[in-house]
Write a protein that holds these residues in place. Structure first.
Motif, mmCIF file in Angstrom:
data_model
loop_
_atom_site.group_PDB
_atom_site.id
_atom_site.type_symbol
_atom_site.label_atom_id
_atom_site.label_comp_id
_atom_site.label_asym_id
_atom_site.label_seq_id
_atom_site.Cartn_x
_atom_site.Cartn_y
_atom_site.Cartn_z
ATOM 1 N N MET A 78 61.154 -2.143 -10.148
ATOM 2 C CA MET A 78 62.293 -1.699 -10.948
ATOM 3 C C MET A 78 61.911 -1.816 -12.418
ATOM 4 S SD MET A 78 66.182 -3.114 -10.767
ATOM 5 C CE MET A 78 67.386 -2.708 -12.036
ATOM 6 N N PRO A 79 61.476 -0.708 -13.018
ATOM 7 C CA PRO A 79 60.959 -0.786 -14.389
ATOM 8 C C PRO A 79 62.022 -0.847 -15.469
ATOM 9 C CG PRO A 79 60.727 1.437 -13.542
ATOM 10 C CD PRO A 79 61.268 0.614 -12.418
ATOM 11 N N GLU A 80 63.257 -0.436 -15.157
ATOM 12 C CA GLU A 80 64.300 -0.353 -16.169
ATOM 13 C C GLU A 80 65.556 -1.056 -15.701
ATOM 14 O OE1 GLU A 80 64.768 3.806 -16.735
ATOM 15 O OE2 GLU A 80 62.934 4.045 -17.903
ATOM 16 N N GLY A 81 66.436 -1.345 -16.658
ATOM 17 C CA GLY A 81 67.697 -1.989 -16.351
ATOM 18 C C GLY A 81 67.578 -3.499 -16.390
ATOM 19 N N MET A 443 76.404 9.751 1.464
ATOM 20 C CA MET A 443 75.486 8.673 1.111
ATOM 21 C C MET A 443 76.082 7.775 0.026
ATOM 22 S SD MET A 443 71.859 10.773 1.149
ATOM 23 C CE MET A 443 70.908 9.430 0.439
ATOM 24 N N ARG A 444 76.679 8.387 -0.991
ATOM 25 C CA ARG A 444 77.288 7.604 -2.059
ATOM 26 C C ARG A 444 78.458 6.783 -1.532
ATOM 27 N NH1 ARG A 444 75.625 5.434 -6.550
ATOM 28 N NH2 ARG A 444 74.715 7.392 -7.275
ATOM 29 N N ALA A 445 79.258 7.365 -0.641
ATOM 30 C CA ALA A 445 80.397 6.629 -0.087
ATOM 31 C C ALA A 445 79.923 5.423 0.720
ATOM 32 C CB ALA A 445 81.249 7.555 0.773
ATOM 33 N N LEU A 446 78.867 5.594 1.498
ATOM 34 C CA LEU A 446 78.324 4.479 2.266
ATOM 35 C C LEU A 446 77.791 3.384 1.347
ATOM 36 C CD1 LEU A 446 76.434 6.478 5.037
ATOM 37 C CD2 LEU A 446 78.342 4.917 5.406
ATOM 38 N N LYS A 447 77.050 3.802 0.322
ATOM 39 C CA LYS A 447 76.508 2.841 -0.638
ATOM 40 C C LYS A 447 77.640 2.063 -1.315
ATOM 41 C CE LYS A 447 73.499 1.102 -3.698
ATOM 42 N NZ LYS A 447 72.574 -0.008 -3.348
ATOM 43 N N LEU A 453 79.009 -3.833 -5.355
ATOM 44 C CA LEU A 453 78.501 -4.398 -6.602
ATOM 45 C C LEU A 453 77.231 -3.692 -7.078
ATOM 46 C CD1 LEU A 453 78.933 -8.204 -5.794
ATOM 47 C CD2 LEU A 453 80.495 -6.699 -7.067
ATOM 48 N N GLY A 454 76.642 -2.871 -6.211
ATOM 49 C CA GLY A 454 75.446 -2.126 -6.576
ATOM 50 C C GLY A 454 74.226 -2.994 -6.812
ATOM 51 N N ILE A 455 74.102 -4.090 -6.040
ATOM 52 C CA ILE A 455 72.999 -5.026 -6.288
ATOM 53 C C ILE A 455 71.771 -4.756 -5.420
ATOM 54 C CG2 ILE A 455 74.566 -6.852 -7.018
ATOM 55 C CD1 ILE A 455 73.987 -8.216 -4.270
ATOM 56 N N MET A 456 71.897 -3.904 -4.394
ATOM 57 C CA MET A 456 70.793 -3.727 -3.454
ATOM 58 C C MET A 456 69.856 -2.625 -3.932
ATOM 59 S SD MET A 456 71.571 -6.126 -1.474
ATOM 60 C CE MET A 456 70.280 -5.942 -0.261
ATOM 61 N N ASN A 457 68.685 -3.025 -4.380
ATOM 62 C CA ASN A 457 67.660 -2.112 -4.882
ATOM 63 C C ASN A 457 68.253 -1.065 -5.816
ATOM 64 O OD1 ASN A 457 64.961 -1.554 -5.129
ATOM 65 N ND2 ASN A 457 64.734 -0.587 -3.130
ATOM 66 N N ALA A 464 71.617 4.432 -10.047
ATOM 67 C CA ALA A 464 72.504 3.288 -10.200
ATOM 68 C C ALA A 464 73.773 3.708 -10.943
ATOM 69 C CB ALA A 464 71.792 2.173 -10.951
ATOM 70 N N ARG A 465 74.877 3.103 -10.550
ATOM 71 C CA ARG A 465 76.136 3.343 -11.258
ATOM 72 C C ARG A 465 76.032 2.814 -12.677
ATOM 73 N NH1 ARG A 465 79.372 7.149 -8.842
ATOM 74 N NH2 ARG A 465 80.094 6.516 -6.792
ATOM 75 N N ALA A 466 76.602 3.546 -13.620
ATOM 76 C CA ALA A 466 76.580 3.086 -15.026
ATOM 77 C C ALA A 466 77.457 1.845 -15.195
ATOM 78 C CB ALA A 466 77.046 4.199 -15.940
#
Length: 466
Positions: A78-81, A443-447, A453-457, A464-466
């Motif tokens: 993960m190069p960014e964020g 796919m987005r709904a499942l994620k 929280l958007g923490i998985m990879n 990634a969500r902003a």
């Protein structure tokens, strides 16, 4: 020296799981991306994985799972964020159980593919997934990326070889689904949802894997063919004559052989100078001689002008030499230096037309093309290289446009821009551009549902969500 946030997270992790942030955790094989990490954790058990995930969820820290690190689309870096926690499965390498009579093996996610294959061989069975990186690649990563390899023609991808999954979900709950059943119609298949998700929906910690009885006899041959069309007709002929016994059917271009001769002259080439070559392996039951079957196939194929010349391995070493040539094609490509590499798949009937059309469309661009791969299952590696005497850097301003043209021609023929390597971070934009809108919405709904929280990879597969 840890920053206060990482120090607070470290204090909540199980004792003894932290690792020094060594360079290897931040690298990927092609060297295109450099990862980052706030912490590196290497749990010893599923319970410790769950504890690490819970701590990260509470701290709102992203998690990048890591197996053998052999992935080619930057899913493991993960190069960014915000700097994530890298969760390495390197210490979860146990063979939990093996059932030869059931043709089932249960392995932890950090067990290498080679170790799984060796364990199966020890009880007279075969785990047929086969990759060049199998000595390093971990079985959890193979499943997370739905790895393909050279035997998918006969045995399917990693997905087809998995019966059950144990995984840690984004909230730290453990999915206990290590079933050894061939039939289980009890609702949604969460196993298949996690396979190929690249760690974005959970972390695979163990799997129940299918084994097979190995063929009694294996035969290998290298055949010169005049064209991809002839190779495809030969494939159909071979499958008809071998009654399901074709294990691998690899296409090799003349440009690939030329690259090998240029940078790896020590690699033996049994049929140098071929416009196209096919490496075929067959595995037949007791009572059928694979060498004789290949001799018969070669004779018939030459009579039909499908094959120009051929060499059938007369020993195990000769077969190893043939495969050694195929497995060194990526290394030769690396030494030459690709402008752009493409892992694509097409319906078999579209392959010859695609190769001809793409070669013609790209000829004015002054590139050399090395097309090779798993022709039997429609997966090609269509790679572009600088013209002789030129450098990769000369094409920097056109690299993305060239890849977009290749992928557009693939999609227009009903193919995929990612056949076996996955999406990772490298191909997120391509998925967004060419993916079916309804499929992307699901796919987005499942994620969002499983990982609110958007923490998985974060940033892998889906942005990634902003």
């Amino acid at each position: 020296m840890l920053n206060p946030a990482d120090e607070a997270l470290a204090a909540r992790l199980p004792e003894g799981v932290l690792r020094e942030i060594a360079p290897a955790y931040l690298e990927e094989p092609r060297g295109r991306y450099r990862g980052q990490a706030g912490l590196v954790a290497a749990p010893r058990s599923t319970d410790e994985v769950a504890a690490v995930v819970r701590a990260c969820a509470e701290a709102r820290v992203g998690i990048v799972p890591r197996g053998g690190g052999t992935g080619l689309v930057a899913g493991q870096v993960m190069p960014e964020g915000p700097a994530p926690l890298i969760l390495s499965l390197e210490r979860m390498t146990a063979l939990r159980a093996i059932y030869p009579e059931e043709n089932v093996l249960v392995a932890e996610a950090g067990m290498t593919l080679q170790a799984v294959r060796d364990a199966a061989s020890g009880v007279g069975r075969l785990f047929p997934l086969s990759l060049a990186a199998q000595g390093t690649a971990a079985i959890g990563g193979n499943l997370a990326t739905n790895a393909g390899g050279v035997t998918a023609l006969r045995y399917g991808t990693a997905r087809a070889l998995c019966l059950g999954i144990e995984a840690v979900l984004p909230d730290g709950r453990v999915l206990h689904d290590l079933k050894r059943l061939r039939k289980d119609n009890t609702g949604y298949d969460i196993r298949d949802l996690l396979i190929g998700a690249e760690g974005t929906l959970g972390i695979i910690t163990a799997a129940s894997l299918k084994l097979v009885v190995p063929p009694a006899g294996i035969g290998t041959a290298m055949l010169q063919v005049p064209s991809p069309e002839a190779a495809l007709t030969l494939l159909s002929l071979a499958e008809g004559r071998m009654a399901g016994g074709v294990t691998a059917f690899e296409l090799i271009s003349g440009q690939g052989l030329a690259f090998l001769a240029e940078v790896l002259p020590g690699i033996r080439q049994p049929l140098p100078g071929a416009p196209w070559s096919v490496l075929i392996e067959v595995g037949l039951p007791m009572g059928l001689a694979p060498e004789a079957a290949l001799e018969s196939l070669l004779t018939e194929a030459m009579e039909r002008d499908l094959v120009l010349d051929g060499a059938i391995a007369q020993s195990g070493q000769q077969a190893v030499d043939f495969w050694n040539l195929r497995e060194h094609l990526p290394e030769a490509n690396r030494r030459i230096g690709a402008i752009a590499s493409h892992d694509i798949s097409l319906p078999l009937s579209e392959i010859a037309g695609f190769i001809a059309a793409a070669d013609a469309a790209l000829a004015p661009e002054g590139v050399r093309i090395n097309c090779f791969g798993h022709l039997g299952d429609g997966n090609l590696h269509y790679n572009l290289f600088p013209a002789a005497g030129r450098r990769r850097e000369d094409y920097d301003d056109r690299r993305k446009a060239l890849s977009r043209r290749v992928h557009q021609m693939v999609v227009d023929r009903g193919g995929s821009f990612s056949a076996e390597h996955g999406v990772g971070r490298l191909k997120v934009a391509e998925l967004q551009h060419w993916g079916d809108p309804a499929r992307l919405a699901v796919m987005r709904a499942l994620k969002d549902s499983l990982d609110p929280l958007g923490i998985m990879n974060p940033g892998a597969v889906l942005s990634a969500r902003a």
